[in-house]
Design an enzyme around this catalytic site. Structure first.
Site, mmCIF file in Angstrom:
data_model
loop_
_atom_site.group_PDB
_atom_site.id
_atom_site.type_symbol
_atom_site.label_atom_id
_atom_site.label_comp_id
_atom_site.label_asym_id
_atom_site.label_seq_id
_atom_site.Cartn_x
_atom_site.Cartn_y
_atom_site.Cartn_z
ATOM 1 C CB ALA A 253 59.687 -17.964 55.949
ATOM 2 C CG ASP A 254 60.263 -15.274 49.638
ATOM 3 O OD1 ASP A 254 59.045 -15.231 49.361
ATOM 4 O OD2 ASP A 254 61.147 -14.847 48.867
ATOM 5 C CD1 TRP A 255 53.423 -17.489 49.688
ATOM 6 C CD2 TRP A 255 54.695 -16.103 50.869
ATOM 7 N NE1 TRP A 255 52.589 -16.615 50.357
ATOM 8 C CE2 TRP A 255 53.340 -15.759 51.090
ATOM 9 C CE3 TRP A 255 55.676 -15.365 51.535
ATOM 10 C CZ2 TRP A 255 52.945 -14.717 51.917
ATOM 11 C CZ3 TRP A 255 55.289 -14.316 52.361
ATOM 12 C CH2 TRP A 255 53.945 -14.001 52.544
ATOM 13 C CB ALA A 257 62.136 -19.117 52.355
#
Length: 711
Positions: A253-255, A257
């Site tokens: 996951a993006d930070w 997200a």
């Protein structure tokens, strides 16, 4: 129509002519999974959770996996970003994605990936959080400079070569941001609506190329797709990535997200990363642990998550004894080892930066600058150095001096930055007088130093970056007025623009503007790369990776502020919109001039296999000028009318060095990857039957020769 199996379509590299994805000493995925499973089988639930839960910003890395057991499995370091090692010293600040794409050169893409991989490995980093590969939907998008432009095919080739380059150095590449992440406005709350055919043919295309190249990780994005957050979207994380594309690596996951625990884990997320403000909190880890104990996430699914993360480590042989310890931002030899990793990478940056320069205009052959030039005027702050520390703005979020990269999490700390003035002074020598002003608002001074110069170089820029989209497509720092003032004063005016994306050009028709150069965002060697082109050491061959329109309203997609919005341009992204709507741009996709000229002979097409389509096109390119140069022949395909495709699609390109007066043979091969469309009803890729046309030319509009074939 010829039906095609999805996996066969997407995991065949032959159609792209790419090399094998893994280096000879890397493990196969099968062997990596055997090693990973043997370790994960020894872990408790809590240990598996730690391997699948990020710890936020550590002492050096922007993200880490949580500790498991030093004797069982190490903590992994994940570090930004797409153009080099972020927040690090003694590293290379090279070309941005949008700029290296301007080379249209597979070797340049690969070389850049290799040197980045070397630097990440040298700093002891397990996972590079890049490349960013999302095609450009709108020129207002803040992060478009991190990726490879508006065309999915170009982005796909650049992705494939970059991934293979990075992973050849035993560092995991992470292709991002998956999927529909094409603007910064409301990026964590909005839902993009994309129909299934458009999703597959446009936005998924470069991801498919990255996966077939062996990318170890895929990062899911902040936004929702069709009402479901990207990091808990089972259709995109499992149905597409795993079932259709055969992805064997880990999803991260993006930070910040990750918006759920149970839904994300069950949908296919393998590694959740928090944002910095949550550092020390343990919600995802606690929730996942409890969910497994409660049976809401099966223990087998948790083990699968942990195994996928561990497999990336073993596949790239990061368990080898010679994999370096972490030393990202070490500067003090008394507290930590200082680890410089630049090697000779500055030469790669300089050469690629020169190859990326796009010559948009060159009337009266004012360029290259010859021996008769005795006085040069340099005008504009973009032509000079940063007035303070070149790294004095957080994540590059300012525009002072010459612009060489955008801003946000994709930046790299400059070890140095050669300004255009410095590069020009070095190339011009002592016998050329150079006058300059960096004041963008004193138009009288700009005119005064320009009026008696043999040539006046006026510099302007436009910056963008993460967190905010562009307010407009105008030049910054009074650029339009500055250019006009210089052109009014000097009949040999050369405009140089450093920009993160397209800009408007209200001064374009000024009769004294003889040349326009578009270097993009060239990184630390900016001034040297530019000077190499200005003085003819390098014959320009760069090409635009996006369309530059006459008016803002000509573009198909603008930034939406709605909570939910549709990609209603569907397949007509970039130049395809302009052609389908018969809108003439200022400069089309793929455009770029040279100091020489090229002729194309008639292209010939032949079909080798109609059951499993393989089409070959051949032609000759002749250098009809008196200097050596490189040409970028581009192959576009028009599909049968029944296919419902845009007027034509880029499906091949090559960079060909041709000596003055000589000819070179050029060939393109098109397989099922290039000739197929997504059939929504059958949910598979098909090759439409009918007549196709191959168009080969110097840009999307400058078609020199065409040929037809039938499938």
């Amino acid at each position: 129509m010829v039906p095609l199996k999805q996996v066969a379509l997407f995991i065949s590299c032959a159609a792209l002519g790419v090399q094998a994805a893994a280096s000879s000493d890397q493990l196969s995925w099968d062997k990596a999974y055997v090693k990973a499973k043997s370790v994960v089988d020894q872990m408790s639930i809590e240990q598996m959770v730690n391997l699948t839960t990020g710890a936020g910003w550590g002492s050096q890395c922007v993200g880490n996996t949580r500790p498991v057991d030093d004797d069982l499995f190490p903590v992994l370091c994940l570090q930004d970003g797409p153009i080099g090692v972020r927040l690090a010293n003694n590293v290379t600040a090279g070309l941005s994605g949008i700029t290296v794409a301007q080379t249209f050169d597979k070797a340049a893409f690969r070389d850049r990936g290799v040197y980045m991989g070397k630097e990440f490995r040298g700093k002891g980093i397990n996972v590079q959080l890049g490349p960013c590969i999302d095609p450009m939907r709108s020129p207002w998008a803040g992060r478009l400079w991190e990726a490879f432009g508006e065309d999915p095919y170009l982005a796909g080739v650049a992705t494939s070569e970059t991934v293979q380059g990075i992973q050849s150095q035993d560092v995991a590449a992470t292709i991002k941001h998956y999927i529909g992440n094409n603007q910064e406005t409301n990026r964590t709350t909005s839902s993009v609506v994309i129909d299934d055919r458009t999703l597959h043919e446009v936005w998924l295309y470069p991801y498919a190329r990255g996966i077939e190249a062996g990318s170890a990780m895929v990062m899911c994005s902040y936004n929702m797709l069709n009402g479901t957050y990207a990091c808990e979207n089972e259709y995109t994380l499992t149905t597409i990535l795993r079932d259709e594309l055969g992805f064997q690596g880990a999803t991260v996951a993006d930070w910040g997200a990750t918006h759920s625990t149970i839904d994300s884990a069950n949908a296919g997320l393998d590694l959740s990363m928090p944002v910095r403000i949550y550092e020390g909190e343990d919600d995802f880890a606690k929730n996942l642990t409890q969910a497994v104990k409660d049976g809401k996430v099966k223990k087998e699914r948790l083990a699968e998550m942990a195994t996928r993360v561990a497999a990336t480590y073993y596949k790239l042989k990061q368990d080898a004894s010679d994999f370096p310890d972490g030393a990202i931002n070490s500067t003090d030899p008394d507290s930590a080892p200082v680890v410089p990793v630049q090697d000779d990478h500055a030469k790669i940056v300089r050469d690629s930066g020169a190859a990326a320069v796009v010559l948009l205009r060159n009337e009266d052959n004012v360029l290259p600058l010859g021996d008769s030039i005795q006085k040069i005027a340099i005008v504009g702050s973009d032509g000079g150095p940063n007035p303070g520390d070149i790294n004095n703005c957080t994540d590059g979020a300012c525009d002072q001096g010459t612009l060489a990269m955008g801003y946000g999490s994709g930046v790299v700390t400059f070890p140095y930055l050669i300004s255009p003035k410095e590069g020009i002074e070095s190339a011009a020598g002592d016998n050329v007088e150079i006058t300059y002003t960096y004041d963008d608002y004193d138009l009288d001074k700009a005119a005064d130093i320009s009026k008696d110069a043999d040539v006046a170089l006026v510099f302007a820029n436009a910056i963008a970056g993460e967190g905010v989209d562009r307010a407009n497509l105008s030049l910054w720092h009074n650029g339009d007025d500055l250019i006009k003032a210089v052109a009014d004063a000097n009949e040999n005016t050369v405009v140089v623009i450093h920009a993160t994306g397209p800009v408007l050009m209200p001064w374009l028709d000024h009769p004294n503007i003889k040349a326009i150069l578009w270097p993009g965002l060239p990184g630390q060697e900016s001034g040297n790369s530019l000077a190499d082109v200005l003085f003819g050491k390098v014959n320009p061959s760069g090409r635009l990776t996006y369309t530059i329109a006459k008016n803002e309203e000509d573009y198909s997609a603008h930034i939406s502020k709605e909570a939910e919005f549709e990609y209603d341009e569907k397949l007509l992204v970039g130049y395809k919109w302009f052609e389908a709507k018969d809108i003439k741009p200022l400069f089309e996709f793929g455009f770029g001039l040279s100091y020489t000229t090229f002729d194309y002979s008639d292209v010939k097409a032949s079909v080798d296999d109609k059951e499993q389509p393989k089409v070959k096109a051949t032609l000759q390119v002749q250098n009809t000028g008196d200097v050596d140069g490189a040409e970028i022949p581009q192959a576009y395909i028009s599909f049968p009318e029944s296919a419902g495709e845009p007027p034509k699609l880029l499906r091949g390109f090559d960079k060909v060095d041709v000596k003055a007066g000589k000819k070179e043979n050029v060939s393109f091969e098109f397989g099922k990857t290039e000739l197929s469309i997504w059939d929504v009803s059958q949910r598979e890729w098909i090759v439409p039957s009918g007549e196709y046309t191959i168009h080969v030319g110097a840009s999307s509009s400058d078609i020199r020769t065409s040929a037809t074939f039938t499938l």
